[in-house]
Design an enzyme around this catalytic site. Structure first.
Site, mmCIF file in Angstrom:
data_model
loop_
_atom_site.group_PDB
_atom_site.id
_atom_site.type_symbol
_atom_site.label_atom_id
_atom_site.label_comp_id
_atom_site.label_asym_id
_atom_site.label_seq_id
_atom_site.Cartn_x
_atom_site.Cartn_y
_atom_site.Cartn_z
ATOM 1 N N TRP A 92 0.785 -1.134 -0.004
ATOM 2 C CA TRP A 92 0.072 -0.130 -0.026
ATOM 3 C C TRP A 92 0.683 1.271 -0.006
ATOM 4 C CZ3 TRP A 92 1.467 2.740 4.144
ATOM 5 C CH2 TRP A 92 2.241 2.266 5.052
ATOM 6 N N PRO A 139 1.809 1.898 -4.061
ATOM 7 C CA PRO A 139 0.793 0.872 -4.619
ATOM 8 C C PRO A 139 1.049 0.882 -6.119
ATOM 9 C CG PRO A 139 -0.564 2.487 -3.870
ATOM 10 C CD PRO A 139 0.660 2.926 -3.250
ATOM 11 N N SER A 184 5.805 -7.185 4.098
ATOM 12 C CA SER A 184 6.492 -7.559 5.430
ATOM 13 C C SER A 184 7.195 -8.824 5.248
ATOM 14 C CB SER A 184 5.555 -7.680 6.577
ATOM 15 O OG SER A 184 4.904 -9.062 6.433
ATOM 16 N N THR A 185 8.432 -8.955 6.088
ATOM 17 C CA THR A 185 9.339 -10.166 6.201
ATOM 18 C C THR A 185 8.263 -11.397 6.595
ATOM 19 O OG1 THR A 185 11.320 -8.996 6.627
ATOM 20 C CG2 THR A 185 11.115 -11.199 7.458
ATOM 21 N N GLU A 220 10.578 -8.690 -1.716
ATOM 22 C CA GLU A 220 11.077 -7.457 -1.486
ATOM 23 C C GLU A 220 10.539 -7.296 -0.024
ATOM 24 O OE1 GLU A 220 11.481 -3.062 -2.025
ATOM 25 O OE2 GLU A 220 12.200 -4.019 -3.878
ATOM 26 N N CYS A 254 9.738 1.528 1.896
ATOM 27 C CA CYS A 254 10.618 0.332 1.937
ATOM 28 C C CYS A 254 12.344 0.535 2.386
ATOM 29 C CB CYS A 254 10.951 -0.743 0.985
ATOM 30 S SG CYS A 254 9.048 -1.176 0.501
#
Length: 442
Positions: free
Chosen positions: A121, A124, A197-198, A218, A252
């Site tokens: 988001w 996006p 997210s990881t 990623e 990020c």
């Protein structure tokens, strides 16, 4: 915009399954479509997207709080990315090898099949256009699930692209993590590309281990910024503020932890606090995407303060409704604090004062994430050491943001795996077939 907001935003499990199955049926014809025709479709989609940039930016602002200018910039970047892959797709080629004089080996890239794109988001349109553009240009069909935090934007963007494609080549499925998990585990998916997210990335990898799908990830980052003792402190503070506070820290590759040498620290911290206090009155800064994220960010800040960090700016929840969080500066941060060990997806600049560059580099390297890092220095020797030793996919010297068009990087560690953009993404979206050609005996 009212009619858009009233759309259904959660797909049923049957609808999600239907999207994958339909994409599988559409794949053979799309894979056989000449590369030039696929490119022409992407160029037309890019023009349509650019023509609706204002509308898309307003919807992005409504759903996520992204500033209008930044949201429009994201749409324009997405259109440019579609155009880039429209140009690169037809030139994507394998290679030939000469064996014996009467034999040739040809290495030919082929599309993988059905690509599942799970997009975030925080940017996006630009991120989605990169993944969708590369997948479509190389002959894959795509099922796109945008984040549940911007479902309308994701659906409209996908519709704009799909209008220029044959039926079912590109489908959109809306929903939360449960829908994403169903899609990721589907046996008809050949490649999963995820930006997020990881924790979600790891669950996707686990699902792909069963289905056999290739995974591009990623994921989270905890990007360090090293401020060497030989730079101008005011300029360094501007860079640190840009890296920490742009898009309210929801990028990020935001700066997540700052290391500054002791001799420069007083002037640097004063300048960084001044930068924080300029936001949002003098320098625009939007809200966080929702109160859930705001509460998570505030919890990390409060925990750091309770553990001994000193709040120099921000760090307090504003009165009233909304999800705005102030630009925050912390000093006295220790390596063991959660705010230095985990991603903080908000406008927070945690600062650790260190003795020298050696200590800064050593501590910057000590992290499980490996997305990006920045070093501000006038020393070429320090710059060389930093880019060689930092275990990340991207190292930036003397600029927290930037990069050449068409660049690509691979995240390290908990930040993911595989190329997520650039020409190399075309390689990820294809598999190589080797054909050995030799004459039959007479």
């Amino acid at each position: 915009m009212t009619d858009l907001i009233e759309r259904e935003t959660t797909a049923t499990f049957r609808e999600a399954d239907d999207a994958i199955v339909s994409a599988r049926r559409a794949f053979p014809d799309w894979a056989r479509t000449p590369a030039g025709e696929r490119a022409a479709a992407l160029k037309a989609a890019a023009a349509d997207l650019r023509a609706r940039a204002d509308e898309m930016a307003e919807l992005n602002h409504h759903e996520t709080g992204k500033l209008l200018d930044e949201a429009k910039g994201g749409v324009e970047a997405g259109a440019a990315t579609l155009e880039q892959y429209a140009e690169l797709g037809p030139t994507h080629r394998g290679r030939s090898l000469q064996g014996g004089w009467d034999a040739t080996d040809v290495m030919v890239p082929e599309p993988r099949g059905v690509v599942l794109a799970l997009t975030p988001w925080n940017d996006p349109v630009a991120v989605a256009c990169g993944l969708l553009g590369a997948a479509l240009a190389t002959g894959n069909t795509v099922v796109h699930k945008p984040s549940e935090r911007c479902p309308q934007l994701g659906a409209i963007m996908t519709e704009i692209l799909a209008a220029h494609l044959p039926g079912d080549v590109l489908r959109c499925v809306s929903g939360d993590g449960r829908v994403g998990a169903q899609l990721a585990a589907h046996p008809e998916v050949d490649l999963i590309a995820h930006v997020g997210s990881t924790a979600t990335g790891r669950s996707i990898s686990a699902a792909a281990a069963t289905s056999g799908a290739k995974v591009l990830l990623e994921n989270g980052g905890n990007d360090p910024l090293i401020v060497d003792g030989d730079v101008d402190p005011a300029w360094a503070a501007e860079q640190a503020a840009l890296g920490s506070f742009a898009n309210a820290g929801q990028i990020c590759v935001s700066v997540e932890r700052i290391y500054v040498t002791r001799d420069l620290a007083p002037a640097f911290l004063d300048a960084l606090v001044e930068q924080a206090r300029k936001r949002p009155d003098e320098i625009p800064m939007g809200r966080l995407v929702d109160t859930r994220l705001r509460d998570e960010v505030h919890a990390q800040v409060s925990e750091a303060a309770a553990d001994g960090a000193e709040l120099l700016a921000g760090g307090a929840l504003p009165e009233g409704d909304g999800s705005f969080y102030p630009a925050t500066v912390l000093t006295g941060c220790e390596p063991t604090m959660r705010i230095m060990r985990e991603e903080t997806f908000g406008p927070v600049a945690p600062v650790r004062v260190v003795d020298d560059f050696d200590q800064a580099l050593r501590e910057a390297c000590d992290d499980r994430y490996g997305l990006a890092a920045t070093v501000l220095t006038n020393s070429m020797a320090h710059a060389q050491r930093a880019w060689r030793e930092l275990p990340v996919g991207t190292v930036k010297v003397n600029a927290v943001f930037g990069g050449a068009p068409g660049g690509a990087a691979q995240p390290h560690g908990a930040s993911g795996e595989g190329f997520g953009y650039g020409p190399e993404l075309l390689d990820e979206m294809t598999r190589m077939k080797v054909v050995h050609l030799s004459p039959a005996p007479r």
